[in-house]
Design a protein around this motif. Structure first.
Motif, PDB file in Angstrom:
ATOM      1  N   GLN A  32       0.818  -1.213   0.000  1.00 29.72           N
ATOM      2  CA  GLN A  32       0.000   0.000   0.000  1.00 29.72           C
ATOM      3  C   GLN A  32       0.850   1.259   0.000  1.00 29.72           C
ATOM      4  O   GLN A  32       0.416   2.300  -0.496  1.00 29.72           O
ATOM      5  N   GLY A  33       2.057   1.200   0.519  1.00 31.65           N
ATOM      6  CA  GLY A  33       2.944   2.365   0.502  1.00 31.65           C
ATOM      7  C   GLY A  33       3.320   2.779  -0.906  1.00 31.65           C
ATOM      8  O   GLY A  33       3.395   3.976  -1.218  1.00 31.65           O
ATOM      9  N   ASP A  34       3.548   1.799  -1.783  1.00 29.78           N
ATOM     10  CA  ASP A  34       3.852   2.105  -3.183  1.00 29.78           C
ATOM     11  C   ASP A  34       2.671   2.799  -3.847  1.00 29.78           C
ATOM     12  O   ASP A  34       2.843   3.740  -4.618  1.00 29.78           O
ATOM     13  N   CYS A  35       1.494   2.327  -3.550  1.00 34.06           N
ATOM     14  CA  CYS A  35       0.260   2.909  -4.078  1.00 34.06           C
ATOM     15  C   CYS A  35       0.123   4.361  -3.630  1.00 34.06           C
ATOM     16  O   CYS A  35      -0.101   5.269  -4.441  1.00 34.06           O
ATOM     17  N   GLN A  36       0.304   4.600  -2.351  1.00 35.84           N
ATOM     18  CA  GLN A  36       0.175   5.946  -1.801  1.00 35.84           C
ATOM     19  C   GLN A  36       1.248   6.874  -2.348  1.00 35.84           C
ATOM     20  O   GLN A  36       0.974   8.025  -2.696  1.00 35.84           O
ATOM     21  N   TYR A  37       2.467   6.390  -2.433  1.00 35.81           N
ATOM     22  CA  TYR A  37       3.564   7.215  -2.929  1.00 35.81           C
ATOM     23  C   TYR A  37       3.330   7.599  -4.393  1.00 35.81           C
ATOM     24  O   TYR A  37       3.547   8.747  -4.779  1.00 35.81           O
ATOM     25  N   TYR A  38       2.879   6.642  -5.192  1.00 36.32           N
ATOM     26  CA  TYR A  38       2.597   6.926  -6.600  1.00 36.32           C
ATOM     27  C   TYR A  38       1.549   8.039  -6.712  1.00 36.32           C
ATOM     28  O   TYR A  38       1.722   8.984  -7.481  1.00 36.32           O
ATOM     29  N   LEU A  39       0.475   7.927  -5.952  1.00 35.79           N
ATOM     30  CA  LEU A  39      -0.579   8.944  -6.028  1.00 35.79           C
ATOM     31  C   LEU A  39      -0.074  10.298  -5.529  1.00 35.79           C
ATOM     32  O   LEU A  39      -0.421  11.342  -6.089  1.00 35.79           O
ATOM     33  N   HIS A  40       0.745  10.285  -4.507  1.00 32.14           N
ATOM     34  CA  HIS A  40       1.352  11.525  -4.016  1.00 32.14           C
ATOM     35  C   HIS A  40       2.186  12.175  -5.126  1.00 32.14           C
ATOM     36  O   HIS A  40       2.101  13.387  -5.354  1.00 32.14           O
ATOM     37  N   GLU A  41       2.969  11.371  -5.818  1.00 27.92           N
ATOM     38  CA  GLU A  41       3.810  11.876  -6.900  1.00 27.92           C
ATOM     39  C   GLU A  41       2.986  12.403  -8.083  1.00 27.92           C
ATOM     40  O   GLU A  41       3.465  13.233  -8.841  1.00 27.92           O
ATOM     41  N   GLN A  42       1.754  11.922  -8.202  1.00 25.53           N
ATOM     42  CA  GLN A  42       0.877  12.395  -9.275  1.00 25.53           C
ATOM     43  C   GLN A  42       0.121  13.663  -8.866  1.00 25.53           C
ATOM     44  O   GLN A  42      -0.668  14.191  -9.637  1.00 25.53           O
ATOM     45  N   GLY A  43       0.339  14.127  -7.638  1.00 23.35           N
ATOM     46  CA  GLY A  43      -0.251  15.377  -7.191  1.00 23.35           C
ATOM     47  C   GLY A  43      -1.486  15.258  -6.319  1.00 23.35           C
ATOM     48  O   GLY A  43      -2.131  16.258  -6.011  1.00 23.35           O
ATOM     49  N   TYR A  44      -1.827  14.047  -5.897  1.00 20.38           N
ATOM     50  CA  TYR A  44      -3.000  13.857  -5.034  1.00 20.38           C
ATOM     51  C   TYR A  44      -2.595  14.031  -3.571  1.00 20.38           C
ATOM     52  O   TYR A  44      -1.480  13.688  -3.184  1.00 20.38           O
ATOM     53  N   ASN A  45      -3.530  14.560  -2.781  1.00 19.98           N
ATOM     54  CA  ASN A  45      -3.316  14.639  -1.338  1.00 19.98           C
ATOM     55  C   ASN A  45      -3.675  13.287  -0.737  1.00 19.98           C
ATOM     56  O   ASN A  45      -4.825  12.861  -0.814  1.00 19.98           O
ATOM     57  N   VAL A  46      -2.702  12.626  -0.163  1.00 19.45           N
ATOM     58  CA  VAL A  46      -2.931  11.304   0.412  1.00 19.45           C
ATOM     59  C   VAL A  46      -3.507  11.478   1.808  1.00 19.45           C
ATOM     60  O   VAL A  46      -2.859  12.004   2.700  1.00 19.45           O
ATOM     61  N   GLY A  47      -4.744  11.047   1.949  1.00 17.00           N
ATOM     62  CA  GLY A  47      -5.440  11.112   3.226  1.00 17.00           C
ATOM     63  C   GLY A  47      -6.080   9.776   3.528  1.00 17.00           C
ATOM     64  O   GLY A  47      -5.757   8.767   2.901  1.00 17.00           O
ATOM     65  N   PRO A  48      -7.016   9.760   4.456  1.00 18.39           N
ATOM     66  CA  PRO A  48      -7.624   8.495   4.896  1.00 18.39           C
ATOM     67  C   PRO A  48      -8.308   7.707   3.776  1.00 18.39           C
ATOM     68  O   PRO A  48      -8.257   6.480   3.781  1.00 18.39           O
ATOM     69  N   LYS A  49      -8.923   8.386   2.820  1.00 18.62           N
ATOM     70  CA  LYS A  49      -9.625   7.659   1.755  1.00 18.62           C
ATOM     71  C   LYS A  49      -8.647   6.964   0.815  1.00 18.62           C
ATOM     72  O   LYS A  49      -8.866   5.817   0.416  1.00 18.62           O
ATOM     73  N   ILE A  50      -7.580   7.641   0.450  1.00 20.48           N
ATOM     74  CA  ILE A  50      -6.570   7.010  -0.405  1.00 20.48           C
ATOM     75  C   ILE A  50      -5.863   5.904   0.370  1.00 20.48           C
ATOM     76  O   ILE A  50      -5.611   4.822  -0.168  1.00 20.48           O
ATOM     77  N   GLU A  51      -5.563   6.145   1.633  1.00 21.26           N
ATOM     78  CA  GLU A  51      -4.922   5.119   2.450  1.00 21.26           C
ATOM     79  C   GLU A  51      -5.781   3.862   2.518  1.00 21.26           C
ATOM     80  O   GLU A  51      -5.275   2.745   2.384  1.00 21.26           O
ATOM     81  N   ALA A  52      -7.087   4.036   2.709  1.00 24.11           N
ATOM     82  CA  ALA A  52      -7.997   2.891   2.794  1.00 24.11           C
ATOM     83  C   ALA A  52      -8.065   2.143   1.463  1.00 24.11           C
ATOM     84  O   ALA A  52      -8.052   0.912   1.436  1.00 24.11           O
ATOM     85  N   ALA A  53      -8.136   2.888   0.366  1.00 27.49           N
ATOM     86  CA  ALA A  53      -8.192   2.247  -0.954  1.00 27.49           C
ATOM     87  C   ALA A  53      -6.920   1.458  -1.221  1.00 27.49           C
ATOM     88  O   ALA A  53      -6.973   0.317  -1.698  1.00 27.49           O
ATOM     89  N   CYS A  54      -5.773   2.040  -0.919  1.00 26.72           N
ATOM     90  CA  CYS A  54      -4.502   1.351  -1.142  1.00 26.72           C
ATOM     91  C   CYS A  54      -4.370   0.132  -0.240  1.00 26.72           C
ATOM     92  O   CYS A  54      -3.834  -0.902  -0.654  1.00 26.72           O
ATOM     93  N   LYS A  55      -4.863   0.231   0.985  1.00 25.31           N
ATOM     94  CA  LYS A  55      -4.823  -0.923   1.889  1.00 25.31           C
ATOM     95  C   LYS A  55      -5.680  -2.052   1.336  1.00 25.31           C
ATOM     96  O   LYS A  55      -5.277  -3.212   1.337  1.00 25.31           O
ATOM     97  N   THR A  56      -6.858  -1.705   0.822  1.00 27.69           N
ATOM     98  CA  THR A  56      -7.720  -2.716   0.215  1.00 27.69           C
ATOM     99  C   THR A  56      -7.023  -3.362  -0.976  1.00 27.69           C
ATOM    100  O   THR A  56      -7.048  -4.577  -1.135  1.00 27.69           O
ATOM    101  N   GLY A  57      -6.378  -2.549  -1.800  1.00 27.24           N
ATOM    102  CA  GLY A  57      -5.691  -3.065  -2.969  1.00 27.24           C
ATOM    103  C   GLY A  57      -4.519  -3.967  -2.650  1.00 27.24           C
ATOM    104  O   GLY A  57      -4.121  -4.790  -3.469  1.00 27.24           O
TER     105      GLY A  57
END
Length: 90
Positions: A32-57
């Motif tokens: 899930q860290g790779d998922c979150q980092y990728y989205l951060h690098e794409q300009g998204y604010n990583v918060g609880p919703k992205i964290e939850a989605a990446c954890k599910t993935g």
């Protein structure tokens, strides 16, 4: 009493030996860290919703990937970014 302690020790050692391959079998290349980092690098604010989605993935199944993808799309992540992020998670 001595026999009981020995039996408990043998059971504990057996359990530990059985659990070791299960812990070692988890995928090391994606999480899930790779998922979150990728989205951060794409300009998204990583918060609880992205964290939850990446954890599910990161649960490593087709259903988990679809759920991750749906969650990210629902919060406004572009489709190509969501697919890449969920792929990195699982």
């Amino acid at each position: 009493m001595k026999m009981k302690k020995r039996a408990v020790g043998v059971m504990a050692a057996t359990f530990a030996a059985a659990a070791l391959p299960l812990m070692a079998a988890t995928p090391a290349s994606a999480d899930q860290g790779d998922c979150q980092y990728y989205l951060h690098e794409q300009g998204y604010n990583v918060g609880p919703k992205i964290e939850a989605a990446c954890k599910t993935g990161s649960e490593f199944s087709a259903i988990a990937f679809g759920s991750c993808l749906g969650q990210l799309l629902n919060i406004g992540v572009r489709g190509d970014h969501a697919q890449e992020a969920c792929g990195l998670a699982g």
